[in-house]
Design a protein around this motif. Structure first.
Motif, PDB file in Angstrom:
ATOM      1  N   ARG A  18       0.419  -1.066   0.201  1.00 46.75           N
ATOM      2  CA  ARG A  18      -0.028   0.121   0.122  1.00 46.75           C
ATOM      3  C   ARG A  18       0.519   1.469  -0.073  1.00 46.75           C
ATOM      4  O   ARG A  18       0.286   1.808  -1.013  1.00 46.75           O
ATOM      5  N   MET A  19       1.338   1.603   0.870  1.00 46.73           N
ATOM      6  CA  MET A  19       2.786   2.712   0.939  1.00 46.73           C
ATOM      7  C   MET A  19       3.417   2.484  -0.464  1.00 46.73           C
ATOM      8  O   MET A  19       3.286   3.467  -1.006  1.00 46.73           O
ATOM      9  N   ALA A  20       3.878   1.662  -0.647  1.00 45.88           N
ATOM     10  CA  ALA A  20       4.713   2.018  -1.456  1.00 45.88           C
ATOM     11  C   ALA A  20       4.119   2.319  -3.129  1.00 45.88           C
ATOM     12  O   ALA A  20       4.624   3.147  -3.787  1.00 45.88           O
ATOM     13  N   ALA A  21       2.948   1.382  -3.148  1.00 44.77           N
ATOM     14  CA  ALA A  21       1.626   2.127  -3.977  1.00 44.77           C
ATOM     15  C   ALA A  21       1.463   3.150  -3.956  1.00 44.77           C
ATOM     16  O   ALA A  21       0.844   4.281  -5.273  1.00 44.77           O
ATOM     17  N   ARG A  22       0.984   4.271  -2.825  1.00 46.53           N
ATOM     18  CA  ARG A  22       0.705   5.398  -2.576  1.00 46.53           C
ATOM     19  C   ARG A  22       2.610   6.515  -3.642  1.00 46.53           C
ATOM     20  O   ARG A  22       1.960   7.675  -3.516  1.00 46.53           O
ATOM     21  N   VAL A  23       2.990   6.371  -3.058  1.00 44.29           N
ATOM     22  CA  VAL A  23       3.947   6.645  -3.716  1.00 44.29           C
ATOM     23  C   VAL A  23       4.423   6.732  -4.386  1.00 44.29           C
ATOM     24  O   VAL A  23       4.719   7.642  -5.787  1.00 44.29           O
ATOM     25  N   PHE A  24       4.994   5.545  -5.475  1.00 42.05           N
ATOM     26  CA  PHE A  24       5.127   5.605  -7.346  1.00 42.05           C
ATOM     27  C   PHE A  24       3.509   6.338  -7.644  1.00 42.05           C
ATOM     28  O   PHE A  24       3.696   7.163  -8.155  1.00 42.05           O
ATOM     29  N   ARG A  29      12.829   2.921  -1.438  1.00 41.77           N
ATOM     30  CA  ARG A  29      13.320   0.985  -0.953  1.00 41.77           C
ATOM     31  C   ARG A  29      13.137   0.008  -2.007  1.00 41.77           C
ATOM     32  O   ARG A  29      13.696  -0.355  -2.883  1.00 41.77           O
ATOM     33  N   TYR A  30      11.414   0.033  -1.538  1.00 42.63           N
ATOM     34  CA  TYR A  30      10.829  -1.208  -2.477  1.00 42.63           C
ATOM     35  C   TYR A  30      10.677  -0.618  -3.825  1.00 42.63           C
ATOM     36  O   TYR A  30      11.203  -1.508  -4.849  1.00 42.63           O
ATOM     37  N   GLY A  90      12.342  -1.785 -10.009  1.00 47.23           N
ATOM     38  CA  GLY A  90      12.387  -0.661 -10.992  1.00 47.23           C
ATOM     39  C   GLY A  90      11.271   0.083 -10.923  1.00 47.23           C
ATOM     40  O   GLY A  90      11.908   0.607 -12.031  1.00 47.23           O
ATOM     41  N   MET A  91      11.101   0.501 -10.644  1.00 46.61           N
ATOM     42  CA  MET A  91       9.221   1.129 -10.328  1.00 46.61           C
ATOM     43  C   MET A  91      10.144   2.831  -9.306  1.00 46.61           C
ATOM     44  O   MET A  91       8.913   3.957  -9.929  1.00 46.61           O
ATOM     45  N   ALA A  92      11.577   3.023  -9.132  1.00 42.62           N
ATOM     46  CA  ALA A  92      11.675   4.318  -8.392  1.00 42.62           C
ATOM     47  C   ALA A  92      13.183   3.909  -9.116  1.00 42.62           C
ATOM     48  O   ALA A  92      13.670   3.463  -8.786  1.00 42.62           O
ATOM     49  N   VAL A  93      13.690   5.331  -8.875  1.00 46.05           N
ATOM     50  CA  VAL A  93      14.930   6.049  -8.550  1.00 46.05           C
ATOM     51  C   VAL A  93      15.297   7.147  -7.728  1.00 46.05           C
ATOM     52  O   VAL A  93      14.661   7.873  -8.042  1.00 46.05           O
TER      53      VAL A  93
END
Length: 163
Positions: A30-36, A68-69, A74-77
């Motif tokens: 969930r949090m990774a989805a929000r950040v993305f 970090r996730y 490969g969805m963030a740099v």
């Protein structure tokens, strides 16, 4: 967009949460989805962890784990922020989908499933046969997704050049 052509920040916030919920429903943390979603919708080319934290109303620690996730898949740099000791987090170039597929995400699943085949004995047992079928499916999907990404990139180039 507002009638005067300006960005509607409330609509952007709603989109970020709706997009994140959709990604979360598909299995992304969930949090990774929000950040993305926040990175994809950002007007700026990159955001610091504190900017992401402020926009989402979450702790910097939550953002840290999420980026970090996202970097692992490969969805963030991460890049250094010019003139600062902070880092900027960005959605990768428009080919983010390519890095996730070409990075072998389905191959990694197939490799883990192969461990299961070996753990239960072999492919001739009932669970081994089920697991081998799953492994073979993910091998197939990995190969086909690479072909699909190639086709998409070609279609995208053609649409942009008008040919």
């Amino acid at each position: 967009m507002q009638p005067d052509g300006r960005r509607d920040e409330e609509a952007v916030r709603r989109f970020v949460e709706h997009f994140a919920l959709t990604l979360s429903d598909m299995g992304m943390p969930r949090m990774a989805a929000r950040v993305f979603a926040a990175l994809m919708a950002a007007e700026e080319p990159g955001l610091t962890a504190s900017e992401i934290s402020e926009r989402l109303g979450v702790s910097p620690a939550a953002v840290s784990g999420a980026v970090r996730y996202l970097m692992q898949v490969g969805m963030a740099v991460r890049e250094p922020a010019p003139g600062s000791r902070r880092d900027l987090y960005k959605a990768p170039s428009s080919s983010w989908y390519s890095s996730t597929v070409r990075g072998g995400v389905y191959q990694r699943v197939a490799d883990v499933v192969q461990e299961g085949v070996l753990a239960v004995g072999d492919e001739n047992s009932l669970p081994g046969g089920r697991l081998a079928d799953m492994r073979d499916f993910f091998h197939y999907v990995q190969g086909e997704m690479g072909v699909l990404v190639d086709r998409w990139e070609q279609a995208r180039r053609e649409a942009r050049t008008g040919s």
